[in-house]
Every structure is written in C-alpha cells, then in structure tokens.
Write a protein that holds these residues in place. Structure first.
Motif, PDB file in Angstrom:
ATOM      1  N   SER A 216       0.835  -1.201   0.000  1.00 49.64           N
ATOM      2  CA  SER A 216       0.000   0.000   0.000  1.00 49.64           C
ATOM      3  C   SER A 216       0.869   1.250   0.000  1.00 49.64           C
ATOM      4  CB  SER A 216      -0.923   0.003   1.227  1.00 49.64           C
ATOM      5  OG  SER A 216      -0.162   0.008   2.430  1.00 49.64           O
ATOM      6  N   GLY A 217       0.293   2.331  -0.471  1.00 51.19           N
ATOM      7  CA  GLY A 217       1.005   3.599  -0.534  1.00 51.19           C
ATOM      8  C   GLY A 217       0.335   4.526  -1.520  1.00 51.19           C
ATOM      9  N   PHE A 218       1.148   5.344  -2.177  1.00 50.69           N
ATOM     10  CA  PHE A 218       0.610   6.352  -3.087  1.00 50.69           C
ATOM     11  C   PHE A 218       1.438   6.388  -4.367  1.00 50.69           C
ATOM     12  CE2 PHE A 218      -0.673   7.442   1.126  1.00 50.69           C
ATOM     13  CZ  PHE A 218      -1.961   7.920   0.989  1.00 50.69           C
ATOM     14  N   ILE A 219       0.760   6.668  -5.473  1.00 48.99           N
ATOM     15  CA  ILE A 219       1.424   6.865  -6.749  1.00 48.99           C
ATOM     16  C   ILE A 219       1.255   8.333  -7.134  1.00 48.99           C
ATOM     17  CG2 ILE A 219      -0.643   6.111  -8.035  1.00 48.99           C
ATOM     18  CD1 ILE A 219       1.300   4.988 -10.165  1.00 48.99           C
ATOM     19  N   GLU A 220       2.361   8.964  -7.539  1.00 49.14           N
ATOM     20  CA  GLU A 220       2.342  10.386  -7.897  1.00 49.14           C
ATOM     21  C   GLU A 220       3.150  10.583  -9.167  1.00 49.14           C
ATOM     22  OE1 GLU A 220       3.670  14.720  -6.034  1.00 49.14           O
ATOM     23  OE2 GLU A 220       3.448  12.986  -4.718  1.00 49.14           O
ATOM     24  N   VAL A 221       2.516  11.109 -10.196  1.00 51.86           N
ATOM     25  CA  VAL A 221       3.149  11.257 -11.507  1.00 51.86           C
ATOM     26  C   VAL A 221       3.440  12.718 -11.805  1.00 51.86           C
ATOM     27  CG1 VAL A 221       2.059   9.171 -12.379  1.00 51.86           C
ATOM     28  CG2 VAL A 221       0.911  11.368 -12.681  1.00 51.86           C
ATOM     29  N   ASP A 243      -5.006 -15.368  -5.432  1.00 47.98           N
ATOM     30  CA  ASP A 243      -5.970 -14.278  -5.534  1.00 47.98           C
ATOM     31  C   ASP A 243      -5.214 -12.961  -5.532  1.00 47.98           C
ATOM     32  OD1 ASP A 243      -8.844 -15.537  -4.999  1.00 47.98           O
ATOM     33  OD2 ASP A 243      -7.410 -16.514  -3.670  1.00 47.98           O
ATOM     34  N   SER A 244      -5.665 -12.012  -6.335  1.00 48.29           N
ATOM     35  CA  SER A 244      -5.081 -10.681  -6.309  1.00 48.29           C
ATOM     36  C   SER A 244      -6.184  -9.660  -6.525  1.00 48.29           C
ATOM     37  CB  SER A 244      -4.002 -10.525  -7.385  1.00 48.29           C
ATOM     38  OG  SER A 244      -4.548 -10.696  -8.667  1.00 48.29           O
ATOM     39  N   ALA A 245      -6.044  -8.530  -5.864  1.00 43.71           N
ATOM     40  CA  ALA A 245      -7.011  -7.443  -6.016  1.00 43.71           C
ATOM     41  C   ALA A 245      -6.258  -6.128  -5.962  1.00 43.71           C
ATOM     42  CB  ALA A 245      -8.066  -7.493  -4.919  1.00 43.71           C
ATOM     43  N   LEU A 246      -6.515  -5.253  -6.914  1.00 37.30           N
ATOM     44  CA  LEU A 246      -5.861  -3.949  -6.979  1.00 37.30           C
ATOM     45  C   LEU A 246      -6.896  -2.864  -6.701  1.00 37.30           C
ATOM     46  CD1 LEU A 246      -3.336  -2.237  -7.650  1.00 37.30           C
ATOM     47  CD2 LEU A 246      -4.064  -2.288 -10.045  1.00 37.30           C
ATOM     48  N   PHE A 247      -6.597  -2.007  -5.727  1.00 36.87           N
ATOM     49  CA  PHE A 247      -7.494  -0.918  -5.350  1.00 36.87           C
ATOM     50  C   PHE A 247      -6.813   0.416  -5.633  1.00 36.87           C
ATOM     51  CE2 PHE A 247      -8.206  -4.545  -2.659  1.00 36.87           C
ATOM     52  CZ  PHE A 247      -9.577  -4.681  -2.597  1.00 36.87           C
ATOM     53  N   ALA A 248      -7.589   1.399  -6.054  1.00 32.34           N
ATOM     54  CA  ALA A 248      -7.073   2.758  -6.243  1.00 32.34           C
ATOM     55  C   ALA A 248      -7.744   3.669  -5.222  1.00 32.34           C
ATOM     56  CB  ALA A 248      -7.313   3.230  -7.666  1.00 32.34           C
ATOM     57  N   ALA A 249      -7.713   4.972  -5.475  1.00 31.36           N
ATOM     58  CA  ALA A 249      -8.253   5.964  -4.545  1.00 31.36           C
ATOM     59  C   ALA A 249      -9.685   5.633  -4.151  1.00 31.36           C
ATOM     60  CB  ALA A 249      -8.190   7.347  -5.177  1.00 31.36           C
ATOM     61  N   HIS A 250     -10.011   5.927  -2.891  1.00 28.79           N
ATOM     62  CA  HIS A 250     -11.356   5.697  -2.343  1.00 28.79           C
ATOM     63  C   HIS A 250     -11.731   4.217  -2.390  1.00 28.79           C
ATOM     64  CE1 HIS A 250     -11.529  10.011  -2.576  1.00 28.79           C
ATOM     65  NE2 HIS A 250     -11.480   9.992  -3.881  1.00 28.79           N
ATOM     66  N   ARG A 281      -3.963   7.046  -3.759  1.00 26.15           N
ATOM     67  CA  ARG A 281      -3.730   5.867  -2.942  1.00 26.15           C
ATOM     68  C   ARG A 281      -3.837   4.598  -3.778  1.00 26.15           C
ATOM     69  NH1 ARG A 281      -6.478   2.056  -0.099  1.00 26.15           N
ATOM     70  NH2 ARG A 281      -5.487   1.293   1.816  1.00 26.15           N
ATOM     71  N   ILE A 282      -2.909   3.650  -3.506  1.00 30.49           N
ATOM     72  CA  ILE A 282      -2.874   2.375  -4.214  1.00 30.49           C
ATOM     73  C   ILE A 282      -2.722   1.254  -3.183  1.00 30.49           C
ATOM     74  CG2 ILE A 282      -1.416   0.907  -5.691  1.00 30.49           C
ATOM     75  CD1 ILE A 282      -3.087   2.773  -7.291  1.00 30.49           C
ATOM     76  N   GLU A 283      -3.429   0.165  -3.415  1.00 29.87           N
ATOM     77  CA  GLU A 283      -3.251  -1.020  -2.573  1.00 29.87           C
ATOM     78  C   GLU A 283      -3.385  -2.269  -3.432  1.00 29.87           C
ATOM     79  OE1 GLU A 283      -5.920  -3.306   0.696  1.00 29.87           O
ATOM     80  OE2 GLU A 283      -5.319  -1.260   1.261  1.00 29.87           O
ATOM     81  N   LEU A 284      -2.464  -3.209  -3.254  1.00 27.49           N
ATOM     82  CA  LEU A 284      -2.519  -4.483  -3.970  1.00 27.49           C
ATOM     83  C   LEU A 284      -2.442  -5.606  -2.955  1.00 27.49           C
ATOM     84  CD1 LEU A 284      -2.522  -6.194  -6.574  1.00 27.49           C
ATOM     85  CD2 LEU A 284      -0.030  -6.030  -6.561  1.00 27.49           C
TER      86      LEU A 284
END
Length: 421
Positions: A216-221, A243-250, A281-284
């Motif tokens: 988890s953390g943040f991606i900033e471009v 199993d894998s799940a990718l979450f973005a903001a909110h 925010r990003i979480e995998l």
C-alpha cells in the motif's frame, strides 16, 4: 529432427507404412538419443554418476554466480564505437538511463529460465558502478510496443504522502487470509515479487505455502493523463489457488482476480486518471495457497507523457543510456500476440518497434551523447541508432548478472569484442 516435444511422432508408424520415412532413419535417431542418455549415466547406478552428487547447495553458489557474470560479459558485442566513446574516459555528473529494458528484470531472463536469487537490471548495474560519482536517474520513455506495459518504477511510489522514501509499504502474513499481525512489515522500493527470489528476511517468517501480502502507498506522476494500472502474476504450476485485487483511490476496485495453478496468467489492466503532483492511494493484495508464486505491479503511461518525461530527463543529463529491444512475450515460442511486427511468436518485420524508434529519435534531437544497449533474442534492425548513437552494445538476454556486465562494459572493466556468442 531426432526429438520433438509434442505428439507429431505418434504418426511415425503410419509414416513408415506410407513410405515417408524408413525404419532405419528412425533407428538412427533412437540410437543417437539413447547414446546421449547413456553418456549422462541414466542407466548406471547413482554412485557411478558424477551428476548425482550435485546438490542444491551448488545452485546459486558464489562460483556459479560469478560464472553467470562471466557469461554475460563474454556475450556482449560491440557494434559501434564512434570516436572511442567507450569506455567512458571520465564519469559524467548526470547519467540518464531510459528505455523499456532499462529496469525490467524479466527481460534479462527471457523464457525457459530458472529463478535466480537476484536480478541486476541495467539501471541497477549502472547505479552500482557509477552511483558514487554520478547522479543516475531513470525514465521509462516508452514501452516495448504500443500495447505493452512496464513495471511501475519506484520513483513514482511513496509509502506515505510527502515521504522522502520511495516505494510501497509491504506487509507479509503467514496465512492466506491477511489475518492477525503481519509477520514482516517494511517499505519496498517497487512491487516485483517472486517468492523464490526473496531473501531470508522474508522466507524465514513467511511459509512457502499459504501466505498473503499487501502493498500500500501512493502513486504520484509528473504528467497528467489516463494511466493503465494492473498486475502480472507469474505462471506457477505449484501455487494452488492465487488471488489478487488492486485498489485505487477511495478503495475503488480496479480489478479482482483468482485462478488455479497452471491457468494462463496474462497481465490485467484498468485505466485510472492521474493528475500531476497529486498522490493517489494504491493497494494491492495477493495471496497463495500453494507453493511460492509471484506478482508484479505494472503500468502503461500515456505515450506522450512517457516520452516527454524521458526527453526532459535527458536534457538535464550529460549522458543518456537507452536500453531497448524485445522481450520474450513478443518473440517467445507460440506467443499469443498479433500486433504490428509480431504474429504468434513470428516476426513480420525486424525493425525496432515504433515506440522505441520514436523514443530514440526524440532523445537524439537533444544533442546529448547517447549509448544504445540492445537486449533481444532475435534480429533487430536499428537504422536510426546506427546513424546517430555514439556507441551500440548488443547484450542479448544476458541473465541475472546482465546489468552488472553492461555497466562494466561501459566503464571499461569489461572489454567487448565484435564477435557473436
């Protein structure tokens, strides 16, 4: 052909009956095959066979890691060296390392490969070799092909907003359910996970079977646009269910995926709009109920954004090293892709793919000296680099120590020749 790996030879009896081949020709192939098996000691008692005494302690031993480095050094071919641009007479203050192969661990191993304990990419090798005297910075520039993706670089990831450290916070659990306190928590510079490549800090506390990890953390471009984010899970025939799940903001679910071992595990991508300078925010989450396994966090930046960032970096550097070429997904056996230049594992032309040509041409117009490093398995036509690059090295798929060998060649510690391996 004495040996084939499919079912074609089940028709040999019929082929003999129809006169397409003779029994003597079959016997010749069988004799050659069994001669090789006899020489390998397959029909002798184990105590008479020296190979039977080779234990797992030999795998990735220090002498063999040195042998991998030696093989990479000796395979590199010097294709061009205008005005003796290489080796570098002095270390530039600012080195830009760019291109899709610059920081791609997978490309160094090609395919039909074992899993080494570590992989040194060209970027890592150049950082290790020159980082004490030079500022070494990285930019993707382009993907291998227009439809391709790349590993998300650490320089756009932060464990917390405003953190000086790059990367994501990783939490490893000794169960597949993310339950209880993590067995290990740390910040990792990027998300490239393969259980068989993990150091003892992980394997001592996380079992090979039944584990889970969350990053988890943040991606900033730096450039606003629509970015594709996703994952590539290693094809693993012993991983049980993964199993894998990718979450973005909110906590928006970009995708959720589960499959059994042996199923095709191609990359899965979803589009997210990212604004320059605004952390997202990003979480995998990843879990495995079998043995081992792996997952990579991928992205596909907008082509113009990736190109703009690379050119900007080169303009602010004294030397550019472009790592370009192909990868095993493009030219591998029975590849499933059908895109310009590539069809089912075959090549329909041998040009460097267009996105990489555009990257080189844009970088060349900056006037900064450019060294090209080619990483590929089959032939590539490199007309633009041939004309304006200061030096060109062909590194093939150089293996786990490839980045170290490339850096040693640029520095002059390794002296390449003009022959093919």
């Amino acid at each position: 052909t004495d040996l084939e790996c499919g079912r074609s030879y089940s028709t040999l009896v019929e082929a003999v009956q129809k006169g397409y081949i003779t029994e003597a020709e079959i016997n010749r192939s069988v004799e050659r095959l069994f001669t090789a098996r006899f020489r390998l000691g397959m029909f002798d008692p184990p105590e008479r066979v020296p190979f039977s005494k080779v234990g797992m302690d030999q795998v990735q031993s220090e002498p063999h890691q040195q042998l991998a480095l030696e093989a990479a050094r000796k395979s590199i071919v010097l294709l061009k060296n205008e005005n003796n641009a290489l080796p570098l007479r002095s270390v530039p203050k600012r080195i830009a390392v760019i291109g899709p192969a610059a920081d791609d661990p997978d490309v160094l191993l090609a395919n039909y490969n074992g899993i080494p304990s570590h992989i040194i990419t060209p970027l890592a090798g150049i950082q290790q070799k020159f980082g004490q005297k030079a500022q070494v910075r990285y930019s993707l520039g382009s993907t291998y092909v227009a439809s391709g993706s790349a590993l998300v670089p650490g320089n756009v990831l932060r464990p917390q907003i405003g953190a000086a450290q790059h990367g994501l916070e990783a939490k490893y659990f000794d169960n597949p359910n993310f339950s209880g306190a993590p067995a290990l928590a740390r910040v990792e510079s990027r998300l490239y996970f393969d259980y068989d490549m993990m150091e003892p800090a992980v394997t001592r506390v996380v079992p090979r079977r039944n584990f889970s990890v969350t990053w988890s953390g943040f991606i900033e471009v730096d450039e606003t646009g629509d970015y594709q984010l996703g994952v590539l899970r290693a094809e693993c025939h012993s991983c049980g269910r993964t199993d894998s799940a990718l979450f973005a903001a909110h906590d928006t679910i970009l995708f959720s995926d589960n499959s059994h071992a042996g199923e095709s595990m191609s990359s899965k991508m979803s589009t997210v709009h990212l604004e320059a300078g605004k952390p997202t925010r990003i979480e995998l989450n990843y879990s495995s109920t079998g043995g081992g396994g792996g997952v990579e966090f991928l992205w596909k930046p907008p082509a113009d954004a990736a190109l703009t960032a690379a050119v900007k970096l080169v303009k602010d550097s004294d030397l550019a090293v472009i790592c370009m070429g192909l990868n095993a997904r493009l030219e591998g056996e029975e590849s499933k892709i059908d895109i310009p230049g590539f069809e089912g594992g075959d090549r329909t032309n041998i040009d460097i793919p267009q996105p990489q040509q555009s990257l080189f041409q844009a970088v060349a117009t900056t006037g900064k000296p450019v060294i090209v490093v080619l990483i590929n398995g089959s032939a590539v036509a490199i007309q633009p680099p041939k004309e304006s690059a200061r030096a060109i090295l062909e590194a093939w798929y150089p293996g786990q120590e490839g980045g170290a060998a490339i850096a040693e060649t640029i520095s002059g510690e390794n002296n390449p020749a003009g022959r093919l391996p």
